[in-house]
Scaffold this motif. Structure first.
Motif, PDB file in Angstrom:
ATOM      1  N   LYS A   1       0.848  -1.190   0.000  1.00  0.00           N
ATOM      2  CA  LYS A   1       0.000   0.000   0.000  1.00  0.00           C
ATOM      3  C   LYS A   1       0.884   1.240   0.000  1.00  0.00           C
ATOM      4  N   MET A   2       0.594   2.165  -0.894  1.00  0.00           N
ATOM      5  CA  MET A   2       1.391   3.383  -0.991  1.00  0.00           C
ATOM      6  C   MET A   2       0.951   4.376   0.086  1.00  0.00           C
ATOM      7  N   VAL A   3       1.919   4.998   0.738  1.00  0.00           N
ATOM      8  CA  VAL A   3       1.639   5.977   1.780  1.00  0.00           C
ATOM      9  C   VAL A   3       2.133   7.329   1.300  1.00  0.00           C
ATOM     10  N   ASP A   4       1.271   8.345   1.396  1.00  0.00           N
ATOM     11  CA  ASP A   4       1.671   9.688   0.994  1.00  0.00           C
ATOM     12  C   ASP A   4       2.693  10.230   1.979  1.00  0.00           C
ATOM     13  N   ASP A   5       3.710  10.912   1.462  1.00  0.00           N
ATOM     14  CA  ASP A   5       4.725  11.520   2.314  1.00  0.00           C
ATOM     15  C   ASP A   5       4.439  13.021   2.374  1.00  0.00           C
ATOM     16  N   PHE A   6       3.851  13.427   3.491  1.00  0.00           N
ATOM     17  CA  PHE A   6       3.486  14.833   3.660  1.00  0.00           C
ATOM     18  C   PHE A   6       4.574  15.632   4.372  1.00  0.00           C
ATOM     19  N   TRP A   7       5.657  14.977   4.764  1.00  0.00           N
ATOM     20  CA  TRP A   7       6.684  15.644   5.549  1.00  0.00           C
ATOM     21  C   TRP A   7       7.270  16.862   4.835  1.00  0.00           C
ATOM     22  N   PRO A   8       7.679  16.788   3.563  1.00  0.00           N
ATOM     23  CA  PRO A   8       8.242  17.985   2.910  1.00  0.00           C
ATOM     24  C   PRO A   8       7.244  19.155   2.886  1.00  0.00           C
ATOM     25  N   ALA A   9       6.007  18.868   2.611  1.00  0.00           N
ATOM     26  CA  ALA A   9       4.996  19.938   2.585  1.00  0.00           C
ATOM     27  C   ALA A   9       4.764  20.486   3.989  1.00  0.00           C
ATOM     28  N   ALA A  10       4.775  19.601   4.983  1.00  0.00           N
ATOM     29  CA  ALA A  10       4.566  20.028   6.369  1.00  0.00           C
ATOM     30  C   ALA A  10       5.709  20.920   6.840  1.00  0.00           C
ATOM     31  N   VAL A  11       6.939  20.542   6.522  1.00  0.00           N
ATOM     32  CA  VAL A  11       8.095  21.351   6.922  1.00  0.00           C
ATOM     33  C   VAL A  11       8.014  22.733   6.292  1.00  0.00           C
ATOM     34  N   LYS A  12       7.651  22.788   5.040  1.00  0.00           N
ATOM     35  CA  LYS A  12       7.526  24.077   4.349  1.00  0.00           C
ATOM     36  C   LYS A  12       6.442  24.935   5.002  1.00  0.00           C
ATOM     37  N   MET A  13       5.312  24.321   5.326  1.00  0.00           N
ATOM     38  CA  MET A  13       4.199  25.056   5.933  1.00  0.00           C
ATOM     39  C   MET A  13       4.578  25.560   7.327  1.00  0.00           C
ATOM     40  N   ILE A  14       5.181  24.716   8.136  1.00  0.00           N
ATOM     41  CA  ILE A  14       5.531  25.092   9.505  1.00  0.00           C
ATOM     42  C   ILE A  14       6.622  26.156   9.534  1.00  0.00           C
ATOM     43  N   SER A  15       7.529  26.124   8.578  1.00  0.00           N
ATOM     44  CA  SER A  15       8.622  27.099   8.562  1.00  0.00           C
ATOM     45  C   SER A  15       8.164  28.474   8.070  1.00  0.00           C
ATOM     46  N   ASP A  16       6.972  28.562   7.534  1.00  0.00           N
ATOM     47  CA  ASP A  16       6.428  29.847   7.084  1.00  0.00           C
ATOM     48  C   ASP A  16       6.286  30.773   8.287  1.00  0.00           C
ATOM     49  N   MET A  17       6.732  32.011   8.165  1.00  0.00           N
ATOM     50  CA  MET A  17       6.700  32.975   9.274  1.00  0.00           C
ATOM     51  C   MET A  17       5.278  33.273   9.740  1.00  0.00           C
ATOM     52  N   GLY A  18       4.301  33.139   8.873  1.00  0.00           N
ATOM     53  CA  GLY A  18       2.920  33.448   9.237  1.00  0.00           C
ATOM     54  C   GLY A  18       2.128  32.246   9.719  1.00  0.00           C
ATOM     55  N   PHE A  19       2.808  31.117   9.931  1.00  0.00           N
ATOM     56  CA  PHE A  19       2.094  29.882  10.297  1.00  0.00           C
ATOM     57  C   PHE A  19       1.363  30.015  11.628  1.00  0.00           C
ATOM     58  N   LEU A  20       2.039  30.486  12.644  1.00  0.00           N
ATOM     59  CA  LEU A  20       1.398  30.618  13.954  1.00  0.00           C
ATOM     60  C   LEU A  20       0.225  31.590  13.887  1.00  0.00           C
ATOM     61  N   GLN A  21       0.398  32.687  13.173  1.00  0.00           N
ATOM     62  CA  GLN A  21      -0.681  33.655  12.998  1.00  0.00           C
ATOM     63  C   GLN A  21      -1.863  33.018  12.272  1.00  0.00           C
ATOM     64  N   SER A  22      -1.579  32.161  11.294  1.00  0.00           N
ATOM     65  CA  SER A  22      -2.675  31.508  10.557  1.00  0.00           C
ATOM     66  C   SER A  22      -3.462  30.568  11.467  1.00  0.00           C
ATOM     67  N   LEU A  23      -2.783  29.952  12.438  1.00  0.00           N
ATOM     68  CA  LEU A  23      -3.497  29.104  13.393  1.00  0.00           C
ATOM     69  C   LEU A  23      -4.369  29.943  14.322  1.00  0.00           C
ATOM     70  N   GLN A  24      -3.827  31.084  14.736  1.00  0.00           N
ATOM     71  CA  GLN A  24      -4.558  31.946  15.663  1.00  0.00           C
ATOM     72  C   GLN A  24      -5.779  32.584  15.019  1.00  0.00           C
ATOM     73  N   THR A  25      -5.703  32.854  13.739  1.00  0.00           N
ATOM     74  CA  THR A  25      -6.815  33.530  13.055  1.00  0.00           C
ATOM     75  C   THR A  25      -7.643  32.559  12.207  1.00  0.00           C
ATOM     76  N   PHE A  26      -7.439  31.282  12.388  1.00  0.00           N
ATOM     77  CA  PHE A  26      -8.137  30.267  11.619  1.00  0.00           C
ATOM     78  C   PHE A  26      -9.648  30.417  11.788  1.00  0.00           C
ATOM     79  N   ASP A  27     -10.392  30.320  10.691  1.00  0.00           N
ATOM     80  CA  ASP A  27     -11.855  30.465  10.720  1.00  0.00           C
ATOM     81  C   ASP A  27     -12.489  29.155  11.184  1.00  0.00           C
TER      82      ASP A  27
END
Length: 127
Positions: A1-27
């Motif tokens: 069974k093939m498993v998607d590797d989301f780690w590269p996308a996750a690292v990119k998203m978390i390293s974004d400077m606005g990530f914490l702000q996006s969590l705080q203002t999440f709708d």
């Protein structure tokens, strides 16, 4: 069974400077049902329990807690929303009744004032 590797996308998203702000203002009031359904699949898994995640990473633990909080918020909001609507309707009805009561009290005061004036006139005529 093939498993998607989301780690590269996750690292990119978390390293974004606005990530914490996006969590705080999440709708959180407009999370699509499909997303909630997908989250619910993960929140029951042993690997997504906060105490277990915390052993691996404090940052992952924080995200795990946030995701679980969003799922809980959505579940509770679905219960509370109809109650808020009922409350708004009841408050509107209450305001209408209070306005009518205010009018009736004003009418009663007018009648009481007229009665008082008539009683005074009657008392002066008896003298």
């Amino acid at each position: 069974k093939m498993v998607d590797d989301f780690w590269p996308a996750a690292v990119k998203m978390i390293s974004d400077m606005g990530f914490l702000q996006s969590l705080q203002t999440f709708d959180k009031d407009n999370i699509p049902p499909a997303t909630i359904k997908k989250i619910a699949e993960y929140t029951v898994k042993e690997d997504f329990q906060p105490d277990r995640v915390q052993k691996s990473s404090t940052a992952a633990w924080g995200l795990c807690m946030w995701v679980r909080a969003m799922e809980t918020y959505d579940r509770v909001a679905k219960v509370v929303a109809p109650k808020k609507e009922s409350l708004a309707e009841a408050e509107a009805a209450y305001q209408g009744v209070m306005e009518k009561l205010k009018e009736k009290r004003a009418e009663l005061q007018k009648v009481l004032d007229e009665l008082s004036a008539l009683n005074e006139k009657l008392a002066s005529l008896r003298q």
